[in-house]
Structure formats: C-alpha cells, structure tokens
Design a protein around this motif. Structure first.
Motif, PDB file in Angstrom:
ATOM      1  N   TYR A 146      -8.888  23.319   2.401  1.00  0.00           N
ATOM      2  CA  TYR A 146      -9.631  22.266   3.094  1.00  0.00           C
ATOM      3  C   TYR A 146     -10.005  22.776   4.473  1.00  0.00           C
ATOM      4  O   TYR A 146      -9.131  23.218   5.222  1.00  0.00           O
ATOM      5  N   ASP A 147     -11.303  22.711   4.780  1.00  0.00           N
ATOM      6  CA  ASP A 147     -11.777  23.132   6.090  1.00  0.00           C
ATOM      7  C   ASP A 147     -11.603  21.973   7.055  1.00  0.00           C
ATOM      8  O   ASP A 147     -12.532  21.259   7.393  1.00  0.00           O
ATOM      9  N   GLY A 148     -10.398  21.773   7.433  1.00  0.00           N
ATOM     10  CA  GLY A 148     -10.046  20.667   8.307  1.00  0.00           C
ATOM     11  C   GLY A 148      -8.584  20.784   8.653  1.00  0.00           C
ATOM     12  O   GLY A 148      -7.942  21.795   8.381  1.00  0.00           O
ATOM     13  N   LEU A 149      -8.085  19.757   9.234  1.00  0.00           N
ATOM     14  CA  LEU A 149      -6.682  19.695   9.599  1.00  0.00           C
ATOM     15  C   LEU A 149      -6.027  18.722   8.622  1.00  0.00           C
ATOM     16  O   LEU A 149      -6.579  17.656   8.365  1.00  0.00           O
ATOM     17  N   LEU A 150      -4.912  19.099   8.052  1.00  0.00           N
ATOM     18  CA  LEU A 150      -4.223  18.219   7.107  1.00  0.00           C
ATOM     19  C   LEU A 150      -3.044  17.534   7.789  1.00  0.00           C
ATOM     20  O   LEU A 150      -2.366  18.129   8.621  1.00  0.00           O
ATOM     21  N   GLY A 155     -14.225  17.374  11.527  1.00  0.00           N
ATOM     22  CA  GLY A 155     -14.977  17.165  12.755  1.00  0.00           C
ATOM     23  C   GLY A 155     -14.316  17.824  13.943  1.00  0.00           C
ATOM     24  O   GLY A 155     -14.507  17.413  15.085  1.00  0.00           O
ATOM     25  N   ILE A 156     -13.530  18.895  13.694  1.00  0.00           N
ATOM     26  CA  ILE A 156     -12.779  19.566  14.757  1.00  0.00           C
ATOM     27  C   ILE A 156     -13.385  20.943  15.021  1.00  0.00           C
ATOM     28  O   ILE A 156     -13.680  21.690  14.089  1.00  0.00           O
ATOM     29  N   GLU A 157     -13.567  21.265  16.274  1.00  0.00           N
ATOM     30  CA  GLU A 157     -14.038  22.581  16.701  1.00  0.00           C
ATOM     31  C   GLU A 157     -12.809  23.488  16.785  1.00  0.00           C
ATOM     32  O   GLU A 157     -11.900  23.234  17.587  1.00  0.00           O
ATOM     33  N   TRP A 158     -12.751  24.534  15.961  1.00  0.00           N
ATOM     34  CA  TRP A 158     -11.536  25.331  15.852  1.00  0.00           C
ATOM     35  C   TRP A 158     -11.232  26.156  17.091  1.00  0.00           C
ATOM     36  O   TRP A 158     -10.069  26.453  17.371  1.00  0.00           O
ATOM     37  N   SER A 159     -12.246  26.533  17.861  1.00  0.00           N
ATOM     38  CA  SER A 159     -11.983  27.339  19.058  1.00  0.00           C
ATOM     39  C   SER A 159     -11.233  26.541  20.130  1.00  0.00           C
ATOM     40  O   SER A 159     -10.456  27.110  20.898  1.00  0.00           O
ATOM     41  N   THR A 160     -11.440  25.232  20.187  1.00  0.00           N
ATOM     42  CA  THR A 160     -10.765  24.389  21.175  1.00  0.00           C
ATOM     43  C   THR A 160      -9.726  23.469  20.551  1.00  0.00           C
ATOM     44  O   THR A 160      -8.936  22.858  21.266  1.00  0.00           O
ATOM     45  N   LEU A 161      -9.729  23.369  19.246  1.00  0.00           N
ATOM     46  CA  LEU A 161      -8.863  22.461  18.489  1.00  0.00           C
ATOM     47  C   LEU A 161      -9.058  21.010  18.933  1.00  0.00           C
ATOM     48  O   LEU A 161      -8.143  20.202  18.986  1.00  0.00           O
ATOM     49  N   ALA A 163     -16.886  11.988  16.049  1.00  0.00           N
ATOM     50  CA  ALA A 163     -17.108  12.916  14.940  1.00  0.00           C
ATOM     51  C   ALA A 163     -15.885  13.053  14.036  1.00  0.00           C
ATOM     52  O   ALA A 163     -15.979  13.599  12.943  1.00  0.00           O
ATOM     53  N   ILE A 164     -14.741  12.577  14.471  1.00  0.00           N
ATOM     54  CA  ILE A 164     -13.515  12.711  13.681  1.00  0.00           C
ATOM     55  C   ILE A 164     -13.602  11.810  12.448  1.00  0.00           C
ATOM     56  O   ILE A 164     -13.911  10.631  12.543  1.00  0.00           O
ATOM     57  N   SER A 171      -4.937  24.695   4.755  1.00  0.00           N
ATOM     58  CA  SER A 171      -5.943  24.478   5.795  1.00  0.00           C
ATOM     59  C   SER A 171      -5.587  25.334   7.002  1.00  0.00           C
ATOM     60  O   SER A 171      -4.550  25.991   7.025  1.00  0.00           O
ATOM     61  N   HIS A 172      -6.440  25.295   8.021  1.00  0.00           N
ATOM     62  CA  HIS A 172      -6.177  26.050   9.247  1.00  0.00           C
ATOM     63  C   HIS A 172      -4.902  25.544   9.917  1.00  0.00           C
ATOM     64  O   HIS A 172      -4.092  26.324  10.396  1.00  0.00           O
ATOM     65  N   TYR A 173      -4.760  24.206   9.965  1.00  0.00           N
ATOM     66  CA  TYR A 173      -3.612  23.575  10.614  1.00  0.00           C
ATOM     67  C   TYR A 173      -3.123  22.410   9.769  1.00  0.00           C
ATOM     68  O   TYR A 173      -3.898  21.765   9.075  1.00  0.00           O
ATOM     69  N   CYS A 174      -1.840  22.121   9.893  1.00  0.00           N
ATOM     70  CA  CYS A 174      -1.238  21.002   9.169  1.00  0.00           C
ATOM     71  C   CYS A 174      -0.178  20.363  10.058  1.00  0.00           C
ATOM     72  O   CYS A 174       0.624  21.068  10.671  1.00  0.00           O
ATOM     73  N   CYS A 175      -0.188  19.041  10.129  1.00  0.00           N
ATOM     74  CA  CYS A 175       0.869  18.306  10.819  1.00  0.00           C
ATOM     75  C   CYS A 175       1.725  17.645   9.741  1.00  0.00           C
ATOM     76  O   CYS A 175       1.229  16.892   8.907  1.00  0.00           O
ATOM     77  N   CYS A 176       2.989  17.985   9.755  1.00  0.00           N
ATOM     78  CA  CYS A 176       3.929  17.420   8.791  1.00  0.00           C
ATOM     79  C   CYS A 176       5.248  17.211   9.515  1.00  0.00           C
ATOM     80  O   CYS A 176       5.768  18.141  10.143  1.00  0.00           O
TER      81      CYS A 176
END
Length: 127
Positions: free
Chosen positions: A45-49, A107-113, A120-121, A7-12
């Motif tokens: 995945y077009d989202g944050l994992l 439900g995340i806007e990628w330009s502002t994260l 919307a989340i 994905s674009h971003y991942c928190c692990c």
C-alpha cells in the motif's frame, strides 16, 4: 494462511514501524515484522498503515478530524507522530493475537512525512 500488508510506514500499538510487513490471519493480528523481501500473499500500500482494534471503526471520522487539527496546529509534526498521539488512535490500539482492522492513510508527502494539505488526508479500511 497469513496475509501480509506492506507500506512505507505503519503505526501499530505505541510504535511506528518503517518498511515493515503486518501479518494478519482471519482478522487477527499475528505480527509486525521488518521487511526482509517479497513474501507470497503480501500486498503493498502506497500510504501509511495503522493497525487498530475493531472498535476504532465507529470513530474513524473523529480520528481523521483530530489528525487534521493536529497537523494544522503544529506544522513541524509528522503524520506518524500525530497518529501516535491521537486520542482516538490511542483508545483503540491493536494487540498481537487479537482482532484488528487495518487502515491505509494516503495523501502524505514522503519527503516530509506530512500531507500537502490537511484536507488531502484520506483513510480507507483495508481489513
């Protein structure tokens, strides 16, 4: 065989990873690696994992409510920073070679994260 999730971003754990692939095998977290190119068996995945311990499942609604509150209270806070400081997330951190669950947050806007609106989340378990 390991399965990859990108994905674009991942928190692990205690880190945010940008453009990284999470590798898991039979529910075990194998690694989080910087994206180097397409790999067989990887799903985008077009989202944050987020990668969490299985114990997170029963608290996912509390996580989402706290995340929405954090983002409503601080309009400069990014979604990734909110997650890394979310008490529910912090209490269910995943570890390498341990069982894990992976969730996609959309439900995340990628330009502002940040989400367009906190309502919307959405969170969906993918593993």
């Amino acid at each position: 065989m390991k399965k990859g999730f990108l994905s674009h971003y991942c928190c692990c754990g205690t880190s945010m990873h940008k453009q990284s692939t999470i590798f898991a095998k039979r529910g075990l977290l194998c690694s989080v690696e910087r994206f180097m190119g397409e790999t067989a068996g990887t799903t985008f995945y077009d989202g944050l994992l987020i990668v969490v311990a299985p114990s997170f499942t029963q608290y996912q609604e509390a996580f989402l409510l706290e995340l929405q509150q954090q983002l409503s209270t601080d309009t400069q806070l990014t979604t990734t920073d909110a997650i890394l400081h979310n008490s529910v997330y912090c209490n269910h951190i995943a570890s390498i070679n341990k069982e894990c669950n992976i969730y996609a947050i959309s439900g995340i806007e990628w330009s502002t994260l940040r989400p367009n609106t906190t309502d919307a989340i959405e969170i969906e378990q993918i593993v």
